[in-house]
Design a protein around this motif. Structure first.
Motif, PDB file in Angstrom:
ATOM      1  N   TYR A   8      -4.462  -3.740  -1.977  1.00 31.56           N
ATOM      2  CA  TYR A   8      -3.714  -2.482  -2.009  1.00 31.56           C
ATOM      3  C   TYR A   8      -3.734  -1.822  -3.396  1.00 31.56           C
ATOM      4  O   TYR A   8      -3.366  -0.654  -3.527  1.00 31.56           O
ATOM      5  N   LEU A   9      -4.164  -2.551  -4.429  1.00 32.99           N
ATOM      6  CA  LEU A   9      -4.249  -1.970  -5.769  1.00 32.99           C
ATOM      7  C   LEU A   9      -5.676  -1.580  -6.146  1.00 32.99           C
ATOM      8  O   LEU A   9      -5.920  -1.127  -7.258  1.00 32.99           O
ATOM      9  N   HIS A  13      -3.994   0.707 -12.214  1.00 36.26           N
ATOM     10  CA  HIS A  13      -4.541  -0.647 -12.162  1.00 36.26           C
ATOM     11  C   HIS A  13      -6.027  -0.640 -12.507  1.00 36.26           C
ATOM     12  O   HIS A  13      -6.515  -1.549 -13.190  1.00 36.26           O
ATOM     13  N   ASP A  30      -5.741   2.094  -7.017  1.00 36.66           N
ATOM     14  CA  ASP A  30      -4.655   2.571  -7.871  1.00 36.66           C
ATOM     15  C   ASP A  30      -5.215   2.926  -9.251  1.00 36.66           C
ATOM     16  O   ASP A  30      -5.805   2.075  -9.920  1.00 36.66           O
ATOM     17  N   ARG A  80       0.832  -1.204   0.000  1.00 42.02           N
ATOM     18  CA  ARG A  80       0.000   0.000   0.000  1.00 42.02           C
ATOM     19  C   ARG A  80       0.867   1.255   0.000  1.00 42.02           C
ATOM     20  O   ARG A  80       0.551   2.246  -0.661  1.00 42.02           O
ATOM     21  N   SER A 111       3.519   6.324  -5.377  1.00 41.64           N
ATOM     22  CA  SER A 111       3.540   6.422  -6.837  1.00 41.64           C
ATOM     23  C   SER A 111       2.368   7.235  -7.382  1.00 41.64           C
ATOM     24  O   SER A 111       2.296   7.492  -8.589  1.00 41.64           O
ATOM     25  N   MET A 112       1.449   7.634  -6.501  1.00 48.84           N
ATOM     26  CA  MET A 112       0.285   8.416  -6.933  1.00 48.84           C
ATOM     27  C   MET A 112       0.710   9.791  -7.440  1.00 48.84           C
ATOM     28  O   MET A 112       1.673  10.380  -6.963  1.00 48.84           O
ATOM     29  N   VAL A 119       2.205   1.874  -3.507  1.00 49.87           N
ATOM     30  CA  VAL A 119       1.168   2.454  -4.362  1.00 49.87           C
ATOM     31  C   VAL A 119       0.963   3.922  -4.023  1.00 49.87           C
ATOM     32  O   VAL A 119       0.839   4.768  -4.903  1.00 49.87           O
ATOM     33  N   CYS A 135       4.461   2.123 -15.828  1.00 50.06           N
ATOM     34  CA  CYS A 135       4.209   1.117 -14.799  1.00 50.06           C
ATOM     35  C   CYS A 135       4.289  -0.289 -15.394  1.00 50.06           C
ATOM     36  O   CYS A 135       4.225  -0.470 -16.614  1.00 50.06           O
TER      37      CYS A 135
END
Length: 305
Positions: A281-282, A288, A285, A79, A85-86, A82, A97
């Motif tokens: 956790y994705l 994703h 995202d 998490r 990387s936001m 992720v 990615c």
């Protein structure tokens, strides 16, 4: 960084140690010296009041507490990766990615290949690493080695992660076109008298399919060939009396390229239901989510055609 007097950097070390179960290999992955890794393990043991990893021969085995910590620590770290990387604005054309997808060749051929081609135009910075579904699905998934899993319902139902149904398909029988030129209806007796090509993607799934016949018809199929992928099935029935039971969507694509004939199966089976499963956790995202939506759009276009 510290949280409640705990150095969060130690979680990274513990995560790698629990996976490698070897100080030397963990040090190499962490790019730090063995003494630093050993010191970190000592601090972790002091904090948790537990040995965490116990030397057994050349391998270190996790204690019950360490085993219980493995999944939540991996989830926290994933998490965090992720989150960092936001970006304020999600632009598919600009993102860079990589995602690892585990799926059968049935799904790669039917859906993922076209999706990858579409993403090359809309999202050129997204790299898809596609491979077959591993035997240790749960372990690979929990380690974060798989970013998206596409599997039948019986596998997805055991996964405690976000998931969504992607498509349904039915079973048909595929035979050599020359052999089946005078056959319009395949009877159950003829079906069971012929040799079969069995597609076994996993022990549990194949066993369930074979066991399905015996209590209903009092006899079993005579399996002459066993394969672990769908795409070679036409090659193993062409020029023979064999039959392979396969999913209609892919079978229709195969029939356009190979001298085979498709016939309705002489029995009723529950339709195949394929699910997408992804790590918690994705879930939020944006990259994703874009991938999942692109895959679903490919399916919807095929169904509308």
């Amino acid at each position: 960084m510290r949280l409640d007097r705990f150095d969060l950097n130690l979680l990274v070390v513990l995560d790698v140690l629990l996976e490698e179960r070897n100080v030397t290999r963990a040090s190499e992955r962490l790019c730090i010296g063995q003494s630093a890794t050993s010191a970190a393990l000592s601090r972790l043991r002091d904090y948790f009041g537990d040995a965490l990893l116990v030397q057994v021969g050349r391998r270190m085995e996790p204690t019950p507490l360490a085993q219980s910590l493995a999944a939540p620590i991996r989830d926290v770290l994933m998490r965090a990766r992720v989150a960092v990387s936001m970006r304020p604005v999600f632009d598919p054309a600009e993102i860079e990615c990589n995602f690892t997808i585990a799926a059968s060749d049935y799904m790669i051929d039917l859906v993922l290949a076209e999706t990858a081609c579409n993403l090359a135009r809309t999202t050129p910075g997204m790299c898809l690493n596609m491979g077959s579904v591993p035997e240790d699905i749960q372990a690979m998934f929990e380690r974060g080695a798989i970013d998206l899993l596409i599997v039948p319902e019986q596998y997805a139902s055991h996964m405690k992660h976000p998931q969504a149904e992607l498509l349904q398909d039915e079973h048909v029988c595929m035979m050599c076109a020359e052999e089946a030129r005078d056959i319009d209806v395949l009877t159950m007796d003829d079906y069971l008298d012929r040799g079969h090509v069995a597609i076994k993607l996993g022990d549990d799934a194949s066993l369930a399919f074979e066991e399905w016949f015996l209590p209903r018809f009092g006899r079993q199929r005579r399996v002459e060939c066993t394969i672990d992928q769908f795409n070679v099935a036409p090659l193993l029935v062409t020029g023979t009396r064999r039959v392979v039971t396969i999913h209609r969507r892919l079978a229709e694509k195969m029939a356009a390229m190979h001298p085979v004939k498709l016939l309705p199966a002489p029995f009723e089976m529950q339709p195949l239901r394929e699910f997408m499963v992804w790590p918690r956790y994705l879930d939020e995202d944006p990259a994703h989510r874009w991938l999942r939506e692109s895959i679903r759009a490919t399916v919807e276009r095929a169904e509308a055609a």
